[in-house]
Motif scaffolding. Sequence first.
Motif, PDB file in Angstrom:
ATOM      1  N   ASP A  15       0.730  -1.173   0.048  1.00 32.41           N
ATOM      2  CA  ASP A  15       0.037   0.092   0.014  1.00 32.41           C
ATOM      3  C   ASP A  15       0.766   1.203  -0.047  1.00 32.41           C
ATOM      4  N   VAL A  16       0.354   2.249  -0.175  1.00 26.46           N
ATOM      5  CA  VAL A  16       0.896   3.603  -0.048  1.00 26.46           C
ATOM      6  C   VAL A  16       1.790   3.844   1.139  1.00 26.46           C
ATOM      7  N   GLY A  18       3.586   1.657   2.419  1.00 27.08           N
ATOM      8  CA  GLY A  18       4.753   0.565   2.377  1.00 27.08           C
ATOM      9  C   GLY A  18       4.676  -0.650   3.117  1.00 27.08           C
ATOM     10  N   ASN A  19       3.253  -1.067   3.560  1.00 25.37           N
ATOM     11  CA  ASN A  19       2.919  -2.213   4.109  1.00 25.37           C
ATOM     12  C   ASN A  19       2.904  -3.120   3.119  1.00 25.37           C
ATOM     13  N   ILE A  20       3.523  -4.271   3.440  1.00 26.74           N
ATOM     14  CA  ILE A  20       3.422  -5.429   2.538  1.00 26.74           C
ATOM     15  C   ILE A  20       2.140  -6.223   2.981  1.00 26.74           C
ATOM     16  N   ASN A  21       1.391  -6.986   1.865  1.00 29.45           N
ATOM     17  CA  ASN A  21       0.261  -7.818   2.240  1.00 29.45           C
ATOM     18  C   ASN A  21       0.289  -8.913   1.109  1.00 29.45           C
ATOM     19  N   PRO A  22       0.671 -10.101   1.747  1.00 27.74           N
ATOM     20  CA  PRO A  22       0.691 -11.066   0.671  1.00 27.74           C
ATOM     21  C   PRO A  22      -0.630 -11.792   0.488  1.00 27.74           C
ATOM     22  N   VAL A  23      -0.600 -12.379  -0.737  1.00 28.30           N
ATOM     23  CA  VAL A  23      -1.967 -12.771  -1.449  1.00 28.30           C
ATOM     24  C   VAL A  23      -1.849 -14.158  -1.291  1.00 28.30           C
ATOM     25  N   ARG A  24      -0.903 -14.939  -1.900  1.00 30.27           N
ATOM     26  CA  ARG A  24      -0.886 -16.332  -2.113  1.00 30.27           C
ATOM     27  C   ARG A  24       0.432 -16.793  -2.174  1.00 30.27           C
ATOM     28  N   PHE A  25       1.133 -17.980  -1.837  1.00 31.59           N
ATOM     29  CA  PHE A  25       2.280 -18.439  -2.005  1.00 31.59           C
ATOM     30  C   PHE A  25       2.577 -19.741  -2.578  1.00 31.59           C
ATOM     31  N   ARG A  26       3.438 -19.964  -3.191  1.00 32.57           N
ATOM     32  CA  ARG A  26       3.996 -21.470  -3.834  1.00 32.57           C
ATOM     33  C   ARG A  26       5.182 -21.953  -3.086  1.00 32.57           C
TER      34      ARG A  26
END
Length: 87
Positions: A15-16, A18-26
């Motif tokens: 987001d603006v 700088g917070n990281i938001n994970p959606v999915r992982f492999r």
Amino acid sequence: MKIVAKPIGVVSWTDVNGNINPVRFRITNEDESYSVIKIDKIICVDKEKLAGNNMLVYKCQSAIDGVEKLYEIKYEFNSCRWILFKI
């Protein structure tokens, strides 16, 4: 939860602020195939300093093989790597 500490590939957005938001992982399975896991819910995000490395710890919940599971993924700032730490 069991500690696995495996490297993973993560799709995330920032987001603006700088917070990281994970959606999915492999993750790579034992037979060299891949499994993609969608992150259904992020329960909490904590900061951690492990062996001098700053990390973000995400406690998450997902439906894996039809079962709701809790797990932790970590983002390491110095190397920009993601790790599936506990599942």
